[in-house]
Design a protein around this motif. Sequence first.
Motif, PDB file in Angstrom:
ATOM      1  N   SER A  62       1.998 -10.494  46.850  1.00  0.00           N
ATOM      2  CA  SER A  62       0.796  -9.729  46.551  1.00  0.00           C
ATOM      3  C   SER A  62      -0.284 -10.508  47.207  1.00  0.00           C
ATOM      4  CB  SER A  62       0.450 -11.056  44.720  1.00  0.00           C
ATOM      5  OG  SER A  62       1.855 -10.364  44.347  1.00  0.00           O
ATOM      6  N   PHE A 116      -4.324 -12.198  47.234  1.00  0.00           N
ATOM      7  CA  PHE A 116      -5.915 -12.207  46.898  1.00  0.00           C
ATOM      8  C   PHE A 116      -6.800 -10.978  47.048  1.00  0.00           C
ATOM      9  CE2 PHE A 116      -4.347 -16.667  46.856  1.00  0.00           C
ATOM     10  CZ  PHE A 116      -4.487 -16.719  45.394  1.00  0.00           C
ATOM     11  N   ARG A 117      -7.645 -10.635  46.331  1.00  0.00           N
ATOM     12  CA  ARG A 117      -8.764  -9.285  47.056  1.00  0.00           C
ATOM     13  C   ARG A 117     -10.117  -9.944  46.593  1.00  0.00           C
ATOM     14  NH1 ARG A 117     -10.200  -3.785  45.677  1.00  0.00           N
ATOM     15  NH2 ARG A 117     -12.587  -3.202  45.366  1.00  0.00           N
ATOM     16  N   THR A 148     -15.328  -7.189  50.573  1.00  0.00           N
ATOM     17  CA  THR A 148     -14.136  -7.575  50.574  1.00  0.00           C
ATOM     18  C   THR A 148     -13.371  -7.888  51.826  1.00  0.00           C
ATOM     19  OG1 THR A 148     -14.979  -6.531  48.585  1.00  0.00           O
ATOM     20  CG2 THR A 148     -12.607  -6.601  49.548  1.00  0.00           C
ATOM     21  N   LYS A 175     -15.792 -13.566  44.137  1.00  0.00           N
ATOM     22  CA  LYS A 175     -15.020 -13.293  42.539  1.00  0.00           C
ATOM     23  C   LYS A 175     -13.299 -12.831  43.508  1.00  0.00           C
ATOM     24  CE  LYS A 175     -18.733 -10.552  40.064  1.00  0.00           C
ATOM     25  NZ  LYS A 175     -19.267  -8.951  40.341  1.00  0.00           N
ATOM     26  N   ALA A 203      -9.667 -11.505  43.034  1.00  0.00           N
ATOM     27  CA  ALA A 203      -8.489 -10.946  41.989  1.00  0.00           C
ATOM     28  C   ALA A 203      -7.341 -10.703  42.705  1.00  0.00           C
ATOM     29  CB  ALA A 203      -9.225  -9.467  41.493  1.00  0.00           C
ATOM     30  N   GLU A 204      -6.565 -10.778  41.802  1.00  0.00           N
ATOM     31  CA  GLU A 204      -5.011 -10.747  42.374  1.00  0.00           C
ATOM     32  C   GLU A 204      -4.058  -9.169  42.439  1.00  0.00           C
ATOM     33  OE1 GLU A 204      -0.414 -12.524  42.559  1.00  0.00           O
ATOM     34  OE2 GLU A 204      -1.721 -13.225  41.306  1.00  0.00           O
ATOM     35  N   VAL A 205      -3.841  -8.268  43.862  1.00  0.00           N
ATOM     36  CA  VAL A 205      -3.451  -7.332  44.139  1.00  0.00           C
ATOM     37  C   VAL A 205      -1.746  -7.027  44.112  1.00  0.00           C
ATOM     38  CG1 VAL A 205      -6.162  -6.418  43.933  1.00  0.00           C
ATOM     39  CG2 VAL A 205      -4.795  -6.832  45.816  1.00  0.00           C
TER      40      VAL A 205
END
Length: 86
Positions: A2, A4-5, A34, A55, A57-59
């Motif tokens: 995984s 982090f974005r 980003t 901000k 998000a986990e991608v």
Amino acid sequence: MSFFRITLHRSAIGLPKRTNGVLAALGLRKRDQTVFHPVSAQVAGMIMKVKELVKVAEVERALSPKEMRDERKSVPGYWIESAVPR
């Protein structure tokens, strides 16, 4: 694996040098920039220091620059179905 974005959402102008140092360590320089970092405790700690500015998000995977550019493109708003004979 995984990732982090992390996107810089708010400007760091006028903030302490320590905060700017954390953003630099994350690789963030401009608003709406980003970056992708693997999920780890060190990166999570840096994110917590600047949580008001970013901000997150986990991608599943990091996007390539071309994929990110394509993601930002807007829909043209019209479609050409066939050429007009002239």
